[in-house]
Design a protein around this motif. Sequence first.
Motif, PDB file in Angstrom:
ATOM      1  N   LYS A   1     -12.519  -0.997   2.270  1.00  0.00           N
ATOM      2  CA  LYS A   1     -12.617   0.229   1.098  1.00  0.00           C
ATOM      3  C   LYS A   1     -12.599  -1.736   0.157  1.00  0.00           C
ATOM      4  O   LYS A   1     -13.137  -1.163  -1.324  1.00  0.00           O
ATOM      5  N   TYR A   2     -11.334  -2.295  -0.170  1.00  0.00           N
ATOM      6  CA  TYR A   2     -10.808  -2.862  -0.716  1.00  0.00           C
ATOM      7  C   TYR A   2     -10.919  -4.413  -0.539  1.00  0.00           C
ATOM      8  O   TYR A   2     -11.800  -5.254   0.348  1.00  0.00           O
TER       9      TYR A   2
ATOM     10  N   HIS B   1       1.144  -1.454  -0.150  1.00  0.00           N
ATOM     11  CA  HIS B   1      -0.163  -0.509   0.264  1.00  0.00           C
ATOM     12  C   HIS B   1       1.130   0.982  -0.202  1.00  0.00           C
ATOM     13  O   HIS B   1       1.447   1.413   0.331  1.00  0.00           O
TER      14      HIS B   1
ATOM     15  N   ASP C   1      -2.646   4.867  -2.771  1.00  0.00           N
ATOM     16  CA  ASP C   1      -3.859   3.639  -1.743  1.00  0.00           C
ATOM     17  C   ASP C   1      -4.471   4.003  -0.910  1.00  0.00           C
ATOM     18  O   ASP C   1      -5.884   4.047  -0.877  1.00  0.00           O
ATOM     19  N   ALA C   2      -3.459   5.321  -0.284  1.00  0.00           N
ATOM     20  CA  ALA C   2      -5.000   5.585   1.323  1.00  0.00           C
ATOM     21  C   ALA C   2      -3.855   6.244   2.162  1.00  0.00           C
ATOM     22  O   ALA C   2      -3.457   7.813   1.386  1.00  0.00           O
TER      23      ALA C   2
ATOM     24  N   ALA D   1      -9.250  -0.263   4.770  1.00  0.00           N
ATOM     25  CA  ALA D   1      -8.385  -0.714   3.050  1.00  0.00           C
ATOM     26  C   ALA D   1      -9.354  -1.605   3.387  1.00  0.00           C
ATOM     27  O   ALA D   1      -9.969  -2.153   2.483  1.00  0.00           O
TER      28      ALA D   1
ATOM     29  N   VAL E   1     -11.831   6.186  -0.789  1.00  0.00           N
ATOM     30  CA  VAL E   1     -10.781   5.290  -0.649  1.00  0.00           C
ATOM     31  C   VAL E   1     -10.109   5.594   1.183  1.00  0.00           C
ATOM     32  O   VAL E   1     -10.818   5.931   2.177  1.00  0.00           O
ATOM     33  N   PRO E   2      -9.542   4.769   1.694  1.00  0.00           N
ATOM     34  CA  PRO E   2      -9.638   4.337   3.438  1.00  0.00           C
ATOM     35  C   PRO E   2      -8.975   5.531   2.975  1.00  0.00           C
ATOM     36  O   PRO E   2      -7.444   6.476   3.221  1.00  0.00           O
TER      37      PRO E   2
END
Length: 253
Positions: free
Chosen positions: A197-198, A34, A106-107, A194, A137-138
């Motif tokens: 969200k993922y 990440h 990513d976050a 995360a 997103v996170p």
Amino acid sequence: MSRRRVKTMYHFRNDRLTESDSGGGKPAESTIRHKIVVMGAAKVGKSAIINQFLYSTFTPKYKRTVEEMHHGDFNLSGIHLTLDILDTSGSYEFPAMRDLSIKSADAFVLVYDVNDSNTFLEVKTLRAQILNTKGAVPIVVVGNKIDLVEVKQEVESESTRDLVTIKWENGFVEVSAKENLNISQVFKELLIQAKLKYNLSPALQRRRRQSLPPPQHNSRNSSSTHVPSAAQLQHLQQIRERSESKRNSCILS
């Protein structure tokens, strides 16, 4: 842009991040990477939070950051996790650089000073820009410098927590980088965000499927479809073979 690497392996245990022996034991089942971007106004303690988390160090001397990349390797229950943590400038003199940082992340960790309400306004602005660029997103919002609160902090805790966690649906942690208070919790909360969200990694998906109970015989009309794991299919095949064997023996007798 300078880069720093943490080669030591760690794992989360309870509320602390503790060192793990990376030389032995079972190999990692899967690897997750990440990129985390830490943003906020100048002098809120972004670099201090990163340095405390990765290197267990703190310096009260302020050093202006332009952009600096840090790397940390972690082991969470057999999952190899690499965090690429980008420390950004609080002045945002280069909008193109900030836009690129947001697009590639990513976050996000958004930091403010609990004793300065203007820095929380900056968090609101940054969050809006992130949502416009990346969508959902996170994100973890972090209030730093709670060790400096003498009478009443300027950014009130409970109302801010309600705003961030309920209305924004983001993570929220108050910390002291100086005292190393709740620093690990920031990144643990980010991992929780995360996961929400993922999609889970393949290794975690396998573990989740294998932990589900076997499908019931009376669930044919159920609206949800259960996908059995390979182990469950093998188990069902063994039951079927035993059943066929018993049936054949009865016929022969």
